[in-house]
Scaffold this active site. Structure first.
Site, mmCIF file in Angstrom:
data_model
loop_
_atom_site.group_PDB
_atom_site.id
_atom_site.type_symbol
_atom_site.label_atom_id
_atom_site.label_comp_id
_atom_site.label_asym_id
_atom_site.label_seq_id
_atom_site.Cartn_x
_atom_site.Cartn_y
_atom_site.Cartn_z
ATOM 1 N N CYS A 14 0.847 -1.248 -0.014
ATOM 2 C CA CYS A 14 -0.099 -0.164 -0.043
ATOM 3 C C CYS A 14 0.934 1.349 -0.018
ATOM 4 O O CYS A 14 1.959 1.329 0.715
ATOM 5 C CB CYS A 14 -0.888 -0.049 1.307
ATOM 6 S SG CYS A 14 -1.958 1.482 1.514
ATOM 7 N N CYS A 65 -1.738 -10.503 -7.483
ATOM 8 C CA CYS A 65 -2.201 -11.414 -6.894
ATOM 9 C C CYS A 65 -2.498 -11.008 -5.254
ATOM 10 O O CYS A 65 -1.187 -10.789 -4.630
ATOM 11 C CB CYS A 65 -1.499 -12.467 -7.041
ATOM 12 S SG CYS A 65 -2.017 -14.273 -6.209
#
Length: 164
Positions: free
Chosen positions: A130, A153
């Site tokens: 993130c 993924c």
């Protein structure tokens, strides 16, 4: 002067230590990025907020078991956000069924994620974090569908879903 004979146990032990030395710094590096992120908390604060499983994945670069996340089967329109800080990461329109057992996307939202090289497991992979809190989300591979050819993924526990 002759060298003493090498014993198989000594060779195996040396090989094992060598492999461990190669893997250890990469594992620590992937869990503790040297980057500085906007959202910073102590490990205790993250543990309180996330709980044990989300903490293991987001803050220690863990992986959930394939096929265990309900988000892998999520089909509604909406946005997938970071479970750590709430930053929007992926639009539902970029989600696809990769058959891997983890939520997969072919494109991240602009300015949502950063990547680093992850050398754990004795191979090089591209780790996805993130952008705002540095939480480990998963990995990106170059075997996805058009138009990008990418497969993000992601661990379902690293994400939350916000319906449109």
């Amino acid at each position: 002067m002759t060298q003493p004979p090498l014993h198989r146990r000594a060779l195996l032990a040396a090989a094992g230590l060598g492999l461990a030395a190669l893997a250890l710094p990469a594992t620590i590096g992937s869990a503790r990025s040297p980057r500085r992120f906007e959202v910073r908390k102590t490990p205790a604060e993250w543990k309180r907020q996330l709980g044990p499983e989300r903490y293991r994945i987001l803050r220690e670069a863990g992986t959930e078991r394939a096929g265990t996340s309900p988000l892998d089967r999520e089909k509604r329109r909406g946005t997938f956000t970071c479970a750590g800080c709430g930053l929007p990461l992926f639009a539902s329109s970029t989600k696809f069924d990769s058959g891997t057992g983890w939520p997969s996307f072919f494109r991240a939202l602009p300015n949502a994620v950063v990547t680093e090289t992850d050398r754990s497991l004795l191979m090089a992979r591209t780790e996805v974090l993130c952008r705002r809190c540095g939480g480990h989300l998963g990995h990106v591979f170059e075997d996805g569908p058009k138009p990008t050819g990418l497969r993000y993924c992601m661990n379902g526990l690293a994400l939350r879903f916000r319906p449109a």
